[in-house]
Design a protein around this motif. Structure first.
Motif, PDB file in Angstrom:
ATOM      1  N   GLY A   1       0.767  -1.288   0.066  1.00 43.64           N
ATOM      2  CA  GLY A   1       0.079  -0.119   0.591  1.00 43.64           C
ATOM      3  C   GLY A   1       0.844   1.005   0.158  1.00 43.64           C
ATOM      4  O   GLY A   1       0.275   1.770  -0.473  1.00 43.64           O
ATOM      5  N   THR A   2       2.050   1.463   0.835  1.00 40.17           N
ATOM      6  CA  THR A   2       2.530   2.641   1.114  1.00 40.17           C
ATOM      7  C   THR A   2       3.237   2.156  -0.657  1.00 40.17           C
ATOM      8  O   THR A   2       3.589   3.820  -1.399  1.00 40.17           O
ATOM      9  N   ILE A   3       3.416   1.441  -1.464  1.00 41.19           N
ATOM     10  CA  ILE A   3       4.483   2.089  -2.734  1.00 41.19           C
ATOM     11  C   ILE A   3       2.867   2.532  -3.822  1.00 41.19           C
ATOM     12  O   ILE A   3       3.320   3.117  -3.914  1.00 41.19           O
ATOM     13  N   TYR A   4       1.784   1.957  -3.239  1.00 40.15           N
ATOM     14  CA  TYR A   4       0.766   2.224  -4.624  1.00 40.15           C
ATOM     15  C   TYR A   4       0.837   3.921  -4.109  1.00 40.15           C
ATOM     16  O   TYR A   4      -0.087   4.924  -5.140  1.00 40.15           O
ATOM     17  N   GLN A   5       0.513   4.270  -3.112  1.00 37.41           N
ATOM     18  CA  GLN A   5       0.791   5.146  -2.188  1.00 37.41           C
ATOM     19  C   GLN A   5       1.371   6.387  -3.167  1.00 37.41           C
ATOM     20  O   GLN A   5       1.442   7.493  -3.339  1.00 37.41           O
ATOM     21  N   TYR A   6       3.002   6.558  -2.763  1.00 41.00           N
ATOM     22  CA  TYR A   6       4.254   6.801  -3.236  1.00 41.00           C
ATOM     23  C   TYR A   6       3.612   7.457  -4.780  1.00 41.00           C
ATOM     24  O   TYR A   6       3.676   7.911  -5.422  1.00 41.00           O
ATOM     25  N   PHE A   7       3.110   6.006  -5.741  1.00 41.46           N
ATOM     26  CA  PHE A   7       2.676   6.211  -6.892  1.00 41.46           C
ATOM     27  C   PHE A   7       1.591   7.602  -7.161  1.00 41.46           C
ATOM     28  O   PHE A   7       1.322   7.954  -8.584  1.00 41.46           O
ATOM     29  N   GLY A   8       0.876   7.276  -6.283  1.00 37.95           N
ATOM     30  CA  GLY A   8      -0.173   8.102  -6.206  1.00 37.95           C
ATOM     31  C   GLY A   8      -1.602   7.771  -6.661  1.00 37.95           C
ATOM     32  O   GLY A   8      -2.605   8.087  -7.381  1.00 37.95           O
ATOM     33  N   ASP A   9      -1.254   6.425  -6.710  1.00 36.27           N
ATOM     34  CA  ASP A   9      -2.174   5.932  -6.833  1.00 36.27           C
ATOM     35  C   ASP A   9      -3.766   5.055  -5.629  1.00 36.27           C
ATOM     36  O   ASP A   9      -3.251   3.845  -4.636  1.00 36.27           O
ATOM     37  N   GLU A  10      -3.807   5.709  -4.983  1.00 35.77           N
ATOM     38  CA  GLU A  10      -4.777   6.013  -4.306  1.00 35.77           C
ATOM     39  C   GLU A  10      -5.852   4.832  -4.004  1.00 35.77           C
ATOM     40  O   GLU A  10      -6.400   4.194  -2.234  1.00 35.77           O
ATOM     41  N   LYS A  11      -6.094   5.164  -5.173  1.00 36.39           N
ATOM     42  CA  LYS A  11      -7.752   3.640  -4.691  1.00 36.39           C
ATOM     43  C   LYS A  11      -7.055   2.610  -4.917  1.00 36.39           C
ATOM     44  O   LYS A  11      -7.370   1.517  -4.197  1.00 36.39           O
ATOM     45  N   ASN A  12      -5.871   1.618  -5.222  1.00 36.65           N
ATOM     46  CA  ASN A  12      -5.262   0.864  -4.555  1.00 36.65           C
ATOM     47  C   ASN A  12      -4.672   0.401  -3.567  1.00 36.65           C
ATOM     48  O   ASN A  12      -4.109  -0.612  -2.441  1.00 36.65           O
ATOM     49  N   ALA A  13      -4.225   1.884  -3.448  1.00 31.23           N
ATOM     50  CA  ALA A  13      -3.413   1.923  -1.788  1.00 31.23           C
ATOM     51  C   ALA A  13      -4.731   1.629  -0.739  1.00 31.23           C
ATOM     52  O   ALA A  13      -4.413   0.741   0.413  1.00 31.23           O
ATOM     53  N   ILE A  14      -6.068   2.409  -0.597  1.00 31.75           N
ATOM     54  CA  ILE A  14      -6.377   1.935  -0.148  1.00 31.75           C
ATOM     55  C   ILE A  14      -6.719   0.267  -0.030  1.00 31.75           C
ATOM     56  O   ILE A  14      -7.188   0.006   1.266  1.00 31.75           O
ATOM     57  N   GLN A  15      -7.383   0.049  -0.503  1.00 35.02           N
ATOM     58  CA  GLN A  15      -7.648  -1.595  -1.148  1.00 35.02           C
ATOM     59  C   GLN A  15      -7.248  -2.149  -0.271  1.00 35.02           C
ATOM     60  O   GLN A  15      -6.853  -3.284   0.527  1.00 35.02           O
ATOM     61  N   THR A  16      -5.140  -1.612  -0.672  1.00 42.79           N
ATOM     62  CA  THR A  16      -3.777  -3.161   0.132  1.00 42.79           C
ATOM     63  C   THR A  16      -4.216  -2.150   1.170  1.00 42.79           C
ATOM     64  O   THR A  16      -4.045  -3.424   2.088  1.00 42.79           O
TER      65      THR A  16
END
Length: 733
Positions: free
Chosen positions: A138-153
């Motif tokens: 989730g931290t990686i997704y958040q770095y990328f700015g992919d909030e949707k996948n970050a929240i799910q993860t």
């Protein structure tokens, strides 16, 4: 004296267990214990214990930012685990390597390793490690700015932690999840998550985790301009991270406290903090913090009107970001073999199948949306058209009715209005969901509106033996600019719900003035009840469309499930948020805050004997003869002269013969609809090219037709509200 092998084993395992447990509050001791365990394991010559000791040592080194040590020990551990064919052991060591990559400058490779770990952990139902891996992913997704996948993860991490029964792991995911909701300006949800995390960390004595949670609360305090509280939280986080030797957390806190000083206008202090953060992130290769510090320097120098240094750090910021991207790309290419090993032909085939399914679902969704739009358009027109006749006739009859007849007419109006509210719930949700709704602010007698809402639902409450009370602070103004219809819809849904779920007691409506400045009052509007209450687990979901409280088992307490979803969207349209406090068995409180501009009394009121429109001419295009008769009667009451056209073609022909003061154009008509007819009337040469044309529609989707909106002065929805029709004429007359 040398210990026997069995005694060595009995010492090593407790050492490693204790080292892992105390990592949350004493990393240095974790390292010391693991060194002892590794020395004993090598002396014993046990590959399994050597590998486990190396993996633990690698993990603690990664946390403390000793990345070379971490990588060396993880790679050695993997060799032992491969000989032992221990898949979970390999995954644990790879997790440590992933931590190095995503904390420095190679997020893509970190992602590759984490996905590999997750696959293994799922295979063995290892929920403890699955939670850790999901949180890192989730931290990686958040770095990328992919909030949707970050929240799910992050939510996957929480679910896995709950299955593992590990509160610390659960709360670890609350921290970054709170940050995402803070970025989305959902302060209430962000605060709730971070306070839960802090409570858990204190309960479990997870000191290192507490520092991350305090950092999260510091971010919220910063956004809310509570600067002293933010500084206190961030300073505590820094002190803990320094004591624990946690590098990533320390870098994050250095950057955030520097940002705090920028917000406070303490630019000299901010520059010192940024410099400290920049030096620290450079020493430990924490690239994300490094280029964020560059950007902060740019902002500071811009505020100081120093364009030379501002440009310098802006260029460094962009260069560092580009370097990160290039590094990621190169690493992915260099590790192509690793990627291809992970993506077997079977997975590729699965992806192709999923892609085909997605395309098919997309096509079905688009087709379904079109069918839904057509259905709603037809249904709204077919239901609201006769309902328009009923409500308007009732209003006209009320003007001449005696006392006994008036009671019957009031009952008719009440029943038809209730039916209209149900229809509006279903139809208006589509408009809100599509983002097409807008506020129509006009001076309104606020106190009278609240009294009317109370009176509207008193009969409903009295039928259940309930009372409705209304309390308005004395310093609340009498008149505000607001959207009367939408305000009534919000409160109507809240009061209806309160009555529905309350078997005894009362419903309270209250309005309190929180503050006032420059003719703008901040009001808190609240609806509370003494009903069944709502369980904490369902308090978020009840605001979703078609949601029902899980405890509902009878139709008496049912409904469309759209009421609170509509409330949420309407309150959001006002730039606010609906809040809920509830205790099962005691009741619920729904409240929201509105900033309303104080106004004078509305200038315009509809008079039964008004002469303002005397002699004005109206072309009424309406295919429903009952509606035409009813509207014609209404216009006649205002001493207006109406000419009726029963379809679009006839309306166009009549418009060519003379100039009208107004045109009322039904949208759904045979032979030629209102859109097309209006287009013809607005063509050059027609005497009514500048005549105000109002769309009459029972179709809730009509106003969403962007390409036609400019043709009309406004949309008047059926059933027609007499006041709005009158105002429409006067305001453009």
């Amino acid at each position: 004296m040398n210990l026997a092998p069995k005694e060595n084993i009995d010492r090593i395992i407790p050492l490693l267990d204790e080292a892992y447990t105390c990592r949350t509050n004493n990393l240095k001791r974790s390292i010391e214990l693991t060194k002892k365990a590794l020395a004993l394991s090598r002396k014993l010559g046990s590959p399994a214990l050597i590998a486990k000791s190396l993996s633990h040592y690698s993990l603690f080194s990664m946390i403390m930012g000793k990345y070379d040590d971490c990588l060396r020990m993880a790679e050695e551990a993997i060799k032992y685990y491969e000989e032992l064919k221990d898949e979970r052991g390999i995954a644990n060591a790879k997790y440590n390597i992933a931590g190095i990559y995503y904390k420095t400058d190679n997020y893509h490779l970190g992602l590759v390793y984490l996905v590999d770990c997750i696959t293994t952990y799922r295979k063995f139902n290892d929920y403890h490690n699955l939670s850790r891996a999901h949180k890192s992913l989730g931290t990686i997704y958040q770095y990328f700015g992919d909030e949707k996948n970050a929240i799910q993860t992050y939510e996957d991490a929480i679910a896995a932690a709950q299955k593992a029964g590990d509160l610390n792991l659960e709360s670890n995911a609350y921290n970054p999840l709170s940050g995402i909701y803070l970025k989305r300006r959902d302060i209430a949800k962000a605060s709730d998550l971070i306070e839960r995390a802090i409570a858990i960390k204190k309960k479990t004595s997870d000191i290192r985790g507490l520092a991350f949670a305090l950092y999260g609360r510091g971010k919220i305090n910063l956004v809310e301009k509570r600067f002293s509280e933010a500084e206190e939280d961030l300073t505590k986080a820094i002190n803990i991270h320094q004591e624990m030797g946690e590098t990533l957390g320390l870098g994050m806190a250095y950057h955030r406290i520097a940002k705090l000083y920028v917000e406070m206008g303490l630019l000299s202090k901010a520059k010192s903090a940024i410099k400290r953060g920049l030096e620290f992130s450079s020493d430990h290769n924490i690239v994300m913090i490094k280029y964020k510090c560059y950007f902060l320097f740019y902002e500071v120098y811009k505020l100081e009107k120093d364009p030379v240094n501002a440009l310098k750090y802006l260029e460094l910021y962009h260069k560092q970001k580009d370097t990160v991207i290039n590094t990621q790309t190169l690493k992915v290419i260099e590790n192509y073999e690793l990627l291809t090993q992970m993506e077997s032909l079977e997975k590729e085939a699965k992806l192709q199948i999923e892609k085909a399914e997605i395309i098919e679902k997309k096509n079905l969704a688009e087709q379904s949306a079109r069918i839904k739009q057509d259905f709603l358009s037809t249904m709204s027109h077919e239901i609201r058209t006769p309902l328009n006749a009923i409500t308007t006739i009732a209003s006209l009859l009320a003007e001449k009715a005696d006392k006994q007849e008036q009671q019957l007419i009031d009952s008719l109006k009440f029943a038809s209005n209730n039916l209209l509210l149900i229809i509006n719930d279903i139809l208006d949700f589509t408009k809100l969901d599509a983002g097409k709704a807008v506020l129509e602010m006009r001076p309104t007698n606020f106190r009278a509106l609240l009294e009317n809402i109370k009176k509207t639902y008193e009969n409903l409450a009295h039928e259940k033996g309930l009372s409705i009370y209304l309390s308005i602070d004395n310093d609340v103004a009498g008149y505000y600019e607001l959207d009367e219809t939408k305000t009534a819809q919000i409160l109507g849904n809240l009061v209806t719900n309160a009555v529905k779920f309350t078997q005894s007691g009362h419903i309270d409506m209250s309005v309190k003035k929180l503050s006032g400045e420059n003719q703008i009052d901040q009001l808190r509007i609240e609806v509370s009840d003494t009903g069944i209450g709502i369980d904490q687990n369902f308090q978020d979901s009840i605001f979703e469309s078609f949601s029902q409280v899980q405890s509902i088992t009878t139709r008496k307490e049912g409904g469309s499930g759209l009421g609170l979803a509509i409330v949420k969207k309407l309150v959001s349209l006002h730039g606010s948020a609906i809040r809920l406090k509830s205790i099962v068995g005691k009741g619920s409180v729904f409240y929201f805050d509105l900033g309303l501009k104080i106004s004078g009394k509305p200038i315009l009121t509809v008079s039964k004997n008004s002469d303002h429109l005397h002699g004005k001419t109206v072309l009424l295009a309406e295919d429903n003869m009952i509606n035409a008769m009813v509207i014609g009667k209404l216009l006649l009451n205002w001493k207006m002269v109406a000419e009726h056209a029963k379809n679009g073609i006839e309306a166009v022909e009549k418009s060519k013969l003379k100039t009208f003061d107004y045109i009322l154009m039904d949208i759904h008509m045979p032979e030629m609809d209102g859109y097309e007819a209006t287009g013809h009337i607005l063509q050059t040469g027609n005497p009514n090219i500048k005549t105000p044309i109002f769309a009459l529609t029972a179709d809730v989707t009509a106003e969403a037709q962007d390409e036609y909106q400019h043709r009309f002065m406004g949309f008047l929805r059926k059933p027609i509200e007499i006041n709005k029709l009158y105002e429409a004429f006067i305001n453009c007359g």
